[in-house]
Design a protein around this motif. Structure first.
Motif, mmCIF file in Angstrom:
data_model
loop_
_atom_site.group_PDB
_atom_site.id
_atom_site.type_symbol
_atom_site.label_atom_id
_atom_site.label_comp_id
_atom_site.label_asym_id
_atom_site.label_seq_id
_atom_site.Cartn_x
_atom_site.Cartn_y
_atom_site.Cartn_z
ATOM 1 N N UNK A 52 49.678 -80.769 -14.983
ATOM 2 C CA UNK A 52 48.317 -80.338 -15.287
ATOM 3 C C UNK A 52 47.365 -80.934 -14.249
ATOM 4 N N UNK A 53 47.294 -80.285 -13.105
ATOM 5 C CA UNK A 53 46.486 -80.814 -11.990
ATOM 6 C C UNK A 53 45.456 -79.765 -11.566
ATOM 7 N N UNK A 54 44.222 -80.222 -11.406
ATOM 8 C CA UNK A 54 43.166 -79.362 -10.861
ATOM 9 C C UNK A 54 42.835 -79.938 -9.485
ATOM 10 N N UNK A 55 42.916 -79.134 -8.453
ATOM 11 C CA UNK A 55 42.550 -79.600 -7.119
ATOM 12 C C UNK A 55 41.039 -79.446 -6.973
ATOM 13 N N UNK A 56 40.420 -80.304 -6.169
ATOM 14 C CA UNK A 56 38.977 -80.195 -5.974
ATOM 15 C C UNK A 56 38.611 -80.420 -4.512
ATOM 16 N N UNK A 57 38.021 -79.390 -3.912
ATOM 17 C CA UNK A 57 37.496 -79.511 -2.544
ATOM 18 C C UNK A 57 36.108 -80.124 -2.657
ATOM 19 N N UNK A 58 35.863 -81.213 -1.886
ATOM 20 C CA UNK A 58 34.582 -81.933 -1.995
ATOM 21 C C UNK A 58 33.962 -82.198 -0.629
ATOM 22 N N UNK A 59 34.404 -81.436 0.366
ATOM 23 C CA UNK A 59 33.813 -81.621 1.692
ATOM 24 C C UNK A 59 34.591 -82.615 2.523
ATOM 25 N N UNK A 60 34.587 -82.369 3.817
ATOM 26 C CA UNK A 60 35.302 -83.248 4.746
ATOM 27 C C UNK A 60 34.339 -83.762 5.812
ATOM 28 N N UNK A 61 34.740 -84.833 6.466
ATOM 29 C CA UNK A 61 33.946 -85.426 7.542
ATOM 30 C C UNK A 61 34.052 -84.566 8.793
ATOM 31 N N UNK A 62 32.915 -84.183 9.329
ATOM 32 C CA UNK A 62 32.934 -83.482 10.613
ATOM 33 C C UNK A 62 31.813 -84.061 11.476
ATOM 34 N N UNK A 63 31.560 -83.448 12.608
ATOM 35 C CA UNK A 63 30.523 -83.970 13.509
ATOM 36 C C UNK A 63 29.116 -83.560 13.087
ATOM 37 N N UNK A 64 28.957 -82.716 12.047
ATOM 38 C CA UNK A 64 27.607 -82.272 11.706
ATOM 39 C C UNK A 64 26.782 -83.430 11.143
ATOM 40 N N UNK A 65 25.504 -83.423 11.437
ATOM 41 C CA UNK A 65 24.664 -84.554 11.046
ATOM 42 C C UNK A 65 23.666 -84.164 9.957
ATOM 43 N N UNK A 66 23.537 -82.850 9.662
ATOM 44 C CA UNK A 66 22.500 -82.431 8.717
ATOM 45 C C UNK A 66 22.950 -82.526 7.266
ATOM 46 N N UNK A 67 24.266 -82.645 7.049
ATOM 47 C CA UNK A 67 24.738 -82.728 5.665
ATOM 48 C C UNK A 67 25.724 -83.889 5.551
#
Ligand code: PEP
Ligand code: MN
Length: 342
Positions: free
Chosen positions: A230-245
């Motif tokens: 019983x697993x729910x995967x969750x995408x929560x954003x990754x580190x990138x070079x963008x600086x605005x978010x």
């Protein structure tokens, strides 16, 4: 190679198969996952695939040695439905999980519970154990926070998802939570993954902030290989070079997970953007990409939030989000009999 036996088969039902393996000197491990026996054959097997498939005890054979055979779509092609009480994640309309980043005090928690409940939320979030980048930030109320979550559960009939940070705390958190959350920073804490793999409650597994998709799925495999499916995967954003978010919400991963795995996937646009002005548009984008749900941070007075204030939705924004989500769901259902566009 993985041999999945039909549900309910016991070891003596499959003795003839084990005998074949012993006689041919094939190395294997037999383990049980929920009500199913699984045989993992280490080296290449002595019998051709078609012959394995002809045994009446065998449900399916998963051929290659994959890094995440249990989490792979082939394990359950129809998709896994995670059950939380009467709720279903991975089937039917997407589900919205909402609540504060952290449980701060009784007034804040119950006020948020009332607010989200009024908008039809059935699964509420709230951290009692908070993983914080600085040790001097608010790290949560601990067990007192779990007790407050329990109070919200009693008063509003909402189910609770809350994070567990340490393998040692799994029994305590499991006493109060309906779903145990593994946060981004712990996605590769294998001891913790194995500990939640041995409990009988759903797990919400967040993607590590620098994790590739195969690493994410292998972390889910750690949980599944201990017996918890019983697993729910969750995408929560990754580190990138963008600086605005704060992070870059990787929505590509939603349709990709659906190809590669049978597990449901939800999206957290709050941590994915770190900015409340981006949360609503990215929530809708996630639903359009096929997410099975959303997880958003809400606070009755966002500017006073003790953690993640910049990304918390206030009451009016949350009301608007729910209006938008509900109209998306109505639209989706209206079109449910038409052929998929992709
Ligand atoms: C959270 O959802 O409370 C949280 C800490 O998020 P993440 O682990 O994704 O940073
Ligand atoms: Mn947060």
């Amino acid at each position: 190679m993985l041999i999945l036996f039909k549900n309910g088969q016991r070891e003596n039902d499959i003795q003839s198969i084990l005998d074949i393996l012993h006689t041919s000197g094939t190395e294997f491990t037999l383990f049980e996952n929920q009500d199913r026996l699984i045989l993992k054959i280490q080296n290449s097997s002595s019998l051709p695939l078609t012959q394995w498939q002809s045994f009446p005890q065998i449900d399916r054979v998963i051929p290659s040695d994959r890094p995440y055979p249990l989490v792979h779509r082939d394990y359950r092609p129809e998709g896994t439905v995670v059950k939380v009480g009467d709720l279903r994640i991975g089937e039917g309309a997407p589900l919205v999980i909402a609540g504060p980043c952290a449980v701060e005090n009784e007034t804040q928690l119950l006020e948020t519970a009332r607010l989200v409940h009024e908008h039809g939320i059935r699964l509420m979030r709230g951290g009692a154990f908070k993983p914080r980048t600085s040790p001097y930030s608010f790290t949560g109320l601990g067990e007192k926070g779990l007790k407050l979550l329990h109070k919200a559960r009693q008063e509003f009939g909402v189910y609770i998802v809350t994070e567990v940070l340490d393998a040692m705390d799994v029994p305590l958190v499991a006493e109060y939570a309906d779903v145990l959350q593994i946060g981004s920073r712990n996605m590769q804490n294998y001891k913790l993954l194995k500990a939640v793999g041995r409990i009988h409650k759903p797990v919400l597994l967040k993607r590590g902030m620098s994790a590739r998709l195969d690493e994410f799925l292998m972390s889910a495999e750690y949980i599944m290989s201990e017996g918890n499916e019983q697993i729910i995967l969750c995408e929560r954003g990754i580190r990138t070079f963008v600086e605005y978010s704060r992070n870059t919400l990787d929505l590509n991963v939603v349709p990709m997970v659906k190809q590669l795995s049978h597990l449901p996937i939800i999206v957290d646009p709050s941590h994915g953007t770190g900015r409340r002005d981006l949360v609503i548009p990215m929530s809708l984008a996630a639903l359009a990409a096929g997410a099975n749900g959303l997880m958003v941070e809400v606070h009755p007075h966002p500017d006073q939030a003790l953690s993640d204030a910049e990304q918390a939705l206030g009451p009016e924004q949350f009301a608007y989000l729910m209006e938008q989500v509900n109209s998306f769901i109505r639209w989706q259902y209206h079109h449910e009999h038409s052929a998929p566009l992709y």
